[in-house]
Design a protein around this motif. Structure first.
Motif, PDB file in Angstrom:
ATOM      1  N   GLU A 187      31.349 -39.923 -23.455  1.00  0.00           N
ATOM      2  CA  GLU A 187      30.455 -41.267 -23.688  1.00  0.00           C
ATOM      3  C   GLU A 187      29.152 -40.467 -23.573  1.00  0.00           C
ATOM      4  O   GLU A 187      28.893 -39.691 -22.623  1.00  0.00           O
ATOM      5  N   SER A 188      28.026 -40.921 -24.173  1.00  0.00           N
ATOM      6  CA  SER A 188      26.845 -40.205 -24.278  1.00  0.00           C
ATOM      7  C   SER A 188      25.890 -40.635 -23.272  1.00  0.00           C
ATOM      8  O   SER A 188      25.169 -39.961 -22.760  1.00  0.00           O
ATOM      9  N   LEU A 189      25.898 -42.166 -23.058  1.00  0.00           N
ATOM     10  CA  LEU A 189      24.593 -42.580 -22.112  1.00  0.00           C
ATOM     11  C   LEU A 189      25.163 -42.277 -20.718  1.00  0.00           C
ATOM     12  O   LEU A 189      23.752 -41.685 -20.330  1.00  0.00           O
TER      13      LEU A 189
ATOM     14  N   THR B  49      31.011 -46.790 -24.335  1.00  0.00           N
ATOM     15  CA  THR B  49      30.330 -46.578 -25.659  1.00  0.00           C
ATOM     16  C   THR B  49      29.701 -47.831 -26.104  1.00  0.00           C
ATOM     17  O   THR B  49      28.879 -47.643 -27.105  1.00  0.00           O
TER      18      THR B  49
ATOM     19  N   TRP C 131      16.606 -40.010 -27.089  1.00  0.00           N
ATOM     20  CA  TRP C 131      17.302 -40.259 -25.613  1.00  0.00           C
ATOM     21  C   TRP C 131      16.071 -40.723 -24.767  1.00  0.00           C
ATOM     22  O   TRP C 131      16.503 -41.426 -23.803  1.00  0.00           O
TER      23      TRP C 131
ATOM     24  N   THR D 209      26.192 -47.789 -25.285  1.00  0.00           N
ATOM     25  CA  THR D 209      25.426 -46.855 -26.052  1.00  0.00           C
ATOM     26  C   THR D 209      25.070 -47.387 -27.295  1.00  0.00           C
ATOM     27  O   THR D 209      24.084 -47.311 -27.937  1.00  0.00           O
TER      28      THR D 209
END
Length: 320
Positions: A103-105, A166, A300, A169
């Motif tokens: 997951e990115s955040l 996700t 970001w 995000t």
């Protein structure tokens, strides 16, 4: 050695799904027979990657390298937030060597807080809109997420709680793309239209699969699981609203990493490992999202700076 029963069940499913199942099965069978020296070299890895995908990789690495992995997995309903809070709490006395996130955040928030000192991304999966094909045909489904607010979809749509994982995000990326006014208006109309929220993306798939909701927002790997289960599901292209979600590893600040951690990262990013993850739908692709795709591309730094505002707004809109 720990009880292998949960992963044996996973391997049974892989063996009946073709593709990378044979790869994982071979790695697992070798690893199960391996002698593991409890006094030998080891490393501690926290991961929000689903255990059914991560555990066979850990076991295969242990066998090929002789390095033991002490793994800590996350909970589906809170995604990577549980491990992130633990990493923050341990910041002054870190226990974890490496954080593997799907997951990115959260990973970027940890980098901003200097809990990790560097990160490296690899592969990605995507967010997907899904429908129950017994309730609605693809040509009659909403063409965009903006259409979820229309009266015919009242009480028919579902997503995971949007404060983490996700879904958070994706929602924050939409906020950045559309602007706060358009996004806030959409969120309010979603809530007014009876949007349903559940504990995690797999729960979204099951709810839509049962027909308790007709339309859902989830992850590509969770959709793949539902399709393997024979659920009546289909995906609707999100196009400019599609959010790719990368996998990444982060080196925890304050730990003496060296060759042990780097050797696992090399193993994880090896083409054979990544291709097996693609074949089992843990990833959509080994590489990064295509540069020319018309998908969401979060910037970001400003997103992170304003994330708390967006999350507070979602608490207001979607939490009872």
């Amino acid at each position: 050695m720990k009880d292998p029963q949960p992963t044996v069940q996973f391997i049974w499913r892989l063996g009946h799904s073709g593709g990378g199942g044979a790869f994982f099965l071979a790695l697992w069978l070798v690893a199960c027979d391996a002698f593991q020296d409890p006094t030998g070299p080891s490393q501690t890895i926290y991961t929000s990657q689903h255990q059914v995908y991560a555990e066979p990789i850990f076991k295969a690495f242990e066998e090929t390298s002789g390095i033991r992995i002490r793994a800590l997995y996350d909970n589906e309903s809170v995604k990577s937030m549980g491990l992130a809070k633990r990493l923050v709490a341990e910041k002054d006395h870190p226990v974890c060597d490496l954080f593997w996130s799907n997951e990115s955040l959260t990973m970027r928030q940890l980098l901003e807080k200097e809990v990790i000192h560097s990160l490296e991304s690899f592969g990605y999966r995507t967010r997907v809109m899904i429908i129950n094909t017994r309730a609605i045909t693809p040509d009659k489904a909403p063409a965009t997420l903006l259409e979820w607010t229309e009266p015919q979809w009242r009480n028919r749509c579902v997503m995971a709680y949007p404060l983490f994982g996700t879904t958070a995000t994706h929602m924050l990326a939409l906020r950045q793309k559309w602007g706060d006014e358009t996004w806030s208006h959409w969120c309010q109309k979603l809530a007014d239209n009876g949007l349903r929220t559940v504990d995690g993306n797999s729960a979204v798939v099951q709810m839509v699969g049962r027909g308790d909701a007709w339309i859902g927002l989830t992850d590509s790997d969770d959709l793949a699981v539902g399709l393997r289960q024979g659920l009546p599901l289909a995906s609707i292209p999100l196009n400019q609203e599609l959010c790719p979600i990368d996998n990444s590893v982060g080196w925890v600040q304050g730990r003496n990493h060296g060759a042990l951690v780097d050797s696992f990262v090399s193993f994880l990013k090896a083409p054979t490992t990544l291709q097996a993850m693609v074949e089992q739908s843990a990833l959509v692709s080994q590489g990064p999202p295509p540069e020319d795709a018309p998908w969401l591309k979060p910037t970001w730094e400003p997103l992170l700076k304003d994330a708390s505002t967006g999350l507070d707004q979602m608490k207001h809109f979607f939490m009872p």
